[in-house]
Motif scaffolding. Structure first.
Motif, short mmCIF file in Angstrom:
data_model
loop_
_atom_site.label_atom_id
_atom_site.label_comp_id
_atom_site.label_asym_id
_atom_site.label_seq_id
_atom_site.Cartn_x
_atom_site.Cartn_y
_atom_site.Cartn_z
N LEU A 162 0.96 -1.35 0.03
CA LEU A 162 0.02 0.05 -0.35
C LEU A 162 1.02 0.79 0.11
O LEU A 162 0.54 1.64 -1.12
CB LEU A 162 -0.63 -0.44 1.81
N ARG A 180 -2.09 3.66 4.16
CA ARG A 180 -2.99 3.03 5.40
C ARG A 180 -1.50 2.64 6.56
O ARG A 180 -1.03 2.22 6.33
CB ARG A 180 -3.76 2.24 4.83
N SER A 194 -7.95 0.01 -0.71
CA SER A 194 -6.83 -1.11 -0.82
C SER A 194 -6.80 -2.25 -1.95
O SER A 194 -5.82 -2.72 -1.40
CB SER A 194 -6.17 -0.81 0.21
#
Length: 155
Positions: A21, A33, A74
């Motif tokens: 991510l 995140r 995501s």
């Protein structure tokens, strides 16, 4: 597509999910995140793992927002495995789980309009989504000038 499979995420996957991510977030393709967010929402994630060693090469999350509404978020597939159908399989796993949970309306905020349109999502104005879905926006570096595309699928 041999050598890899999809499964629900495990606690040991958090660091690999975070790395995927964060790499994607550098290109401003999705929101970064934190580890705290990932540990708190680990059960939302599916991962693309290798048969040998279990290395995580992709992920996607289904986040329940409200009664009857969830978000696909995501979604990342390692560049070496892109354009092989893994992104679609990750999204489909999340959509299947949504139906299992009784959620029949799923949205995403994305820059990948064509990808999601091929799966069956339709573009909508952001105003069509309830206020509750904007909770993460305050943390976005692009807030309040969001340029993501809102897309919805009703199953």
């Amino acid at each position: 597509m041999t050598g890899f499979y999809l499964r629900k995420s495990r606690i040991q996957d958090v660091k690999a999910i975070h790395a995927l991510l964060m790499e994607c977030a550098k290109g401003e393709l999705l929101l970064p995140r934190s580890f705290n967010q990932l540990y708190s929402h680990l059960r939302d994630f599916y991962v693309l793992a290798s048969h040998e060693g279990g290395e995580v090469k992709g992920c996607c999350a289904l986040s329940i927002c409200w009664e009857g509404l969830a978000e696909i978020r995501s979604l990342v597939v390692h560049p070496d495995l892109q354009r092989q159908g893994w992104g679609r399989k990750l999204v489909e796993a999340c959509l299947s789980e949504a139906v299992t949970l009784g959620v029949y309306k799923v949205f995403t905020l994305t820059y990948q309009r064509d990808f999601f349109a091929k799966i069956g999502f339709e573009e909508v104005t952001k105003e069509k989504l309830p206020q509750k879905v904007w909770a993460d926006c305050i943390h976005c570096p692009k807030f309040p000038e969001c340029d993501e595309i809102a897309m919805v699928m009703e199953m």
